[in-house]
Design a protein around this motif. Sequence first.
Motif, mmCIF file in Angstrom:
data_model
loop_
_atom_site.group_PDB
_atom_site.id
_atom_site.type_symbol
_atom_site.label_atom_id
_atom_site.label_comp_id
_atom_site.label_asym_id
_atom_site.label_seq_id
_atom_site.Cartn_x
_atom_site.Cartn_y
_atom_site.Cartn_z
ATOM 1 N N ASP A 1 0.852 -1.183 0.000
ATOM 2 C CA ASP A 1 0.000 0.000 0.000
ATOM 3 C C ASP A 1 0.893 1.239 0.000
ATOM 4 O OD1 ASP A 1 -1.500 2.166 1.737
ATOM 5 O OD2 ASP A 1 -3.039 0.825 0.944
ATOM 6 N N GLY A 2 0.486 2.251 -0.732
ATOM 7 C CA GLY A 2 1.257 3.482 -0.788
ATOM 8 C C GLY A 2 1.488 4.092 0.578
ATOM 9 N N ARG A 3 0.509 3.976 1.454
ATOM 10 C CA ARG A 3 0.670 4.525 2.804
ATOM 11 C C ARG A 3 1.790 3.823 3.558
ATOM 12 N NH1 ARG A 3 -5.394 3.845 4.554
ATOM 13 N NH2 ARG A 3 -4.897 1.987 3.398
ATOM 14 N N LEU A 4 1.926 2.508 3.360
ATOM 15 C CA LEU A 4 3.014 1.770 4.014
ATOM 16 C C LEU A 4 4.376 2.255 3.516
ATOM 17 C CD1 LEU A 4 1.719 -1.914 3.916
ATOM 18 C CD2 LEU A 4 1.928 -0.440 5.922
ATOM 19 N N LEU A 5 4.464 2.500 2.235
ATOM 20 C CA LEU A 5 5.727 2.966 1.656
ATOM 21 C C LEU A 5 6.113 4.332 2.210
ATOM 22 C CD1 LEU A 5 5.028 1.849 -2.015
ATOM 23 C CD2 LEU A 5 6.489 0.693 -0.339
ATOM 24 N N LEU A 6 5.147 5.235 2.245
ATOM 25 C CA LEU A 6 5.409 6.575 2.774
ATOM 26 C C LEU A 6 5.720 6.530 4.268
ATOM 27 C CD1 LEU A 6 2.660 8.541 0.837
ATOM 28 C CD2 LEU A 6 5.130 8.629 0.444
ATOM 29 N N GLU A 7 5.014 5.667 4.985
ATOM 30 C CA GLU A 7 5.240 5.540 6.431
ATOM 31 C C GLU A 7 6.657 5.045 6.727
ATOM 32 O OE1 GLU A 7 3.502 2.464 9.503
ATOM 33 O OE2 GLU A 7 1.997 4.002 9.033
ATOM 34 N N ALA A 8 7.180 4.169 5.880
ATOM 35 C CA ALA A 8 8.548 3.681 6.080
ATOM 36 C C ALA A 8 9.532 4.848 6.049
ATOM 37 C CB ALA A 8 8.906 2.645 5.014
ATOM 38 N N PHE A 9 9.324 5.788 5.133
ATOM 39 C CA PHE A 9 10.190 6.969 5.077
ATOM 40 C C PHE A 9 9.974 7.847 6.312
ATOM 41 C CE2 PHE A 9 10.268 5.879 0.540
ATOM 42 C CZ PHE A 9 11.630 5.945 0.308
ATOM 43 N N GLU A 10 8.726 8.014 6.709
ATOM 44 C CA GLU A 10 8.433 8.832 7.889
ATOM 45 C C GLU A 10 9.074 8.258 9.149
ATOM 46 O OE1 GLU A 10 4.182 9.044 8.091
ATOM 47 O OE2 GLU A 10 4.041 10.401 6.391
ATOM 48 N N LYS A 11 9.226 6.936 9.202
ATOM 49 C CA LYS A 11 9.802 6.281 10.380
ATOM 50 C C LYS A 11 11.317 6.131 10.295
ATOM 51 C CE LYS A 11 5.746 3.824 11.979
ATOM 52 N NZ LYS A 11 5.178 2.530 12.338
ATOM 53 N N GLY A 12 11.936 6.785 9.318
ATOM 54 C CA GLY A 12 13.391 6.827 9.301
ATOM 55 C C GLY A 12 14.112 6.060 8.215
ATOM 56 N N ALA A 13 13.408 5.454 7.286
ATOM 57 C CA ALA A 13 14.092 4.750 6.199
ATOM 58 C C ALA A 13 14.755 5.756 5.260
ATOM 59 C CB ALA A 13 13.117 3.884 5.419
ATOM 60 N N ASP A 14 15.965 5.434 4.860
ATOM 61 C CA ASP A 14 16.666 6.248 3.871
ATOM 62 C C ASP A 14 16.295 5.817 2.457
ATOM 63 O OD1 ASP A 14 18.396 7.878 5.639
ATOM 64 O OD2 ASP A 14 19.131 5.904 6.230
ATOM 65 N N ALA A 15 15.891 4.567 2.309
ATOM 66 C CA ALA A 15 15.447 4.028 1.031
ATOM 67 C C ALA A 15 14.509 2.861 1.315
ATOM 68 C CB ALA A 15 16.628 3.565 0.191
ATOM 69 N N VAL A 16 13.657 2.572 0.343
ATOM 70 C CA VAL A 16 12.668 1.506 0.471
ATOM 71 C C VAL A 16 12.641 0.736 -0.839
ATOM 72 C CG1 VAL A 16 10.204 0.988 0.790
ATOM 73 C CG2 VAL A 16 11.259 2.861 2.084
ATOM 74 N N PHE A 17 12.498 -0.577 -0.739
ATOM 75 C CA PHE A 17 12.302 -1.365 -1.951
ATOM 76 C C PHE A 17 11.154 -2.343 -1.757
ATOM 77 C CE2 PHE A 17 15.328 -4.073 0.339
ATOM 78 C CZ PHE A 17 14.857 -5.358 0.112
ATOM 79 N N VAL A 18 10.582 -2.728 -2.872
ATOM 80 C CA VAL A 18 9.571 -3.773 -2.909
ATOM 81 C C VAL A 18 10.131 -4.867 -3.797
ATOM 82 C CG1 VAL A 18 7.225 -4.397 -3.593
ATOM 83 C CG2 VAL A 18 7.674 -2.154 -2.580
ATOM 84 N N ALA A 19 10.099 -6.101 -3.319
ATOM 85 C CA ALA A 19 10.584 -7.231 -4.098
ATOM 86 C C ALA A 19 9.425 -8.190 -4.331
ATOM 87 C CB ALA A 19 11.727 -7.934 -3.377
ATOM 88 N N GLY A 20 9.103 -8.389 -5.589
ATOM 89 C CA GLY A 20 8.014 -9.286 -5.956
ATOM 90 C C GLY A 20 8.472 -10.286 -6.997
ATOM 91 N N CYS A 21 7.561 -11.141 -7.365
ATOM 92 C CA CYS A 21 7.846 -12.147 -8.392
ATOM 93 C C CYS A 21 8.179 -11.467 -9.719
ATOM 94 C CB CYS A 21 6.618 -13.026 -8.623
ATOM 95 S SG CYS A 21 5.992 -13.889 -7.178
ATOM 96 N N PRO A 22 8.914 -12.159 -10.590
ATOM 97 C CA PRO A 22 9.039 -11.642 -11.946
ATOM 98 C C PRO A 22 7.632 -11.477 -12.527
ATOM 99 C CG PRO A 22 10.619 -13.396 -11.571
ATOM 100 C CD PRO A 22 9.708 -13.370 -10.378
ATOM 101 N N GLU A 23 7.390 -10.394 -13.243
ATOM 102 C CA GLU A 23 6.035 -10.078 -13.692
ATOM 103 C C GLU A 23 5.396 -11.196 -14.507
ATOM 104 O OE1 GLU A 23 5.884 -6.136 -15.346
ATOM 105 O OE2 GLU A 23 6.664 -5.277 -13.488
ATOM 106 N N HIS A 24 6.170 -11.901 -15.300
ATOM 107 C CA HIS A 24 5.621 -12.987 -16.123
ATOM 108 C C HIS A 24 5.469 -14.297 -15.336
ATOM 109 C CE1 HIS A 24 9.974 -13.399 -16.405
ATOM 110 N NE2 HIS A 24 9.777 -14.667 -16.682
ATOM 111 N N GLU A 25 5.918 -14.318 -14.068
ATOM 112 C CA GLU A 25 5.827 -15.517 -13.238
ATOM 113 C C GLU A 25 5.072 -15.272 -11.940
ATOM 114 O OE1 GLU A 25 9.767 -16.918 -12.421
ATOM 115 O OE2 GLU A 25 10.338 -16.869 -14.526
ATOM 116 N N CYS A 26 4.362 -14.166 -11.829
ATOM 117 C CA CYS A 26 3.703 -13.797 -10.575
ATOM 118 C C CYS A 26 2.684 -14.855 -10.170
ATOM 119 C CB CYS A 26 3.033 -12.433 -10.714
ATOM 120 S SG CYS A 26 2.225 -11.894 -9.188
#
Length: 135
Positions: free
Chosen positions: A43-68
């Motif tokens: 969720d976008g709110r989770l991503l923004l909250e990670a920055f608000e709580k002190g993250a210098d960078a954030v990543f999301v790791a998911g399946c390869p798009e053709h293998e999701c």
Amino acid sequence: MSDGKVVGFVCRMCALITSDLGPPADVNVTIETIELPCAGKVDGRLLLEAFEKGADAVFVAGCPEHECMNVKGSLRARKRLEHIQEILDQVGVGGERLVMYNVSGTHGPRFAHIAREMAGLLEKLGPSPLKARKA
């Protein structure tokens, strides 16, 4: 940057398996991983909250798009990230601090590569501008 903090939202179906190996010893950042049932659930709110709580960078790791495992989960996640990157640019944090990776569960060394890449990103960008605002 030895005190950098990275938050990674990782898909249980693929990326979590590789993240269990942890970052290599030569990476000088703290990586906190948060398990998701699917990258498409980020969720976008989770991503923004990670920055608000002190993250210098954030990543999301998911399946390869053709293998999701959930067909379009990684595609949905990528679209959400693009929207949040625009918001981060608008508020002066920088959209380049939010990154999407596609990871197959059978490719164990991939997480070490991600950790090194995120450390390099923080070396280039420095601490989050939000940290300076709170000081």
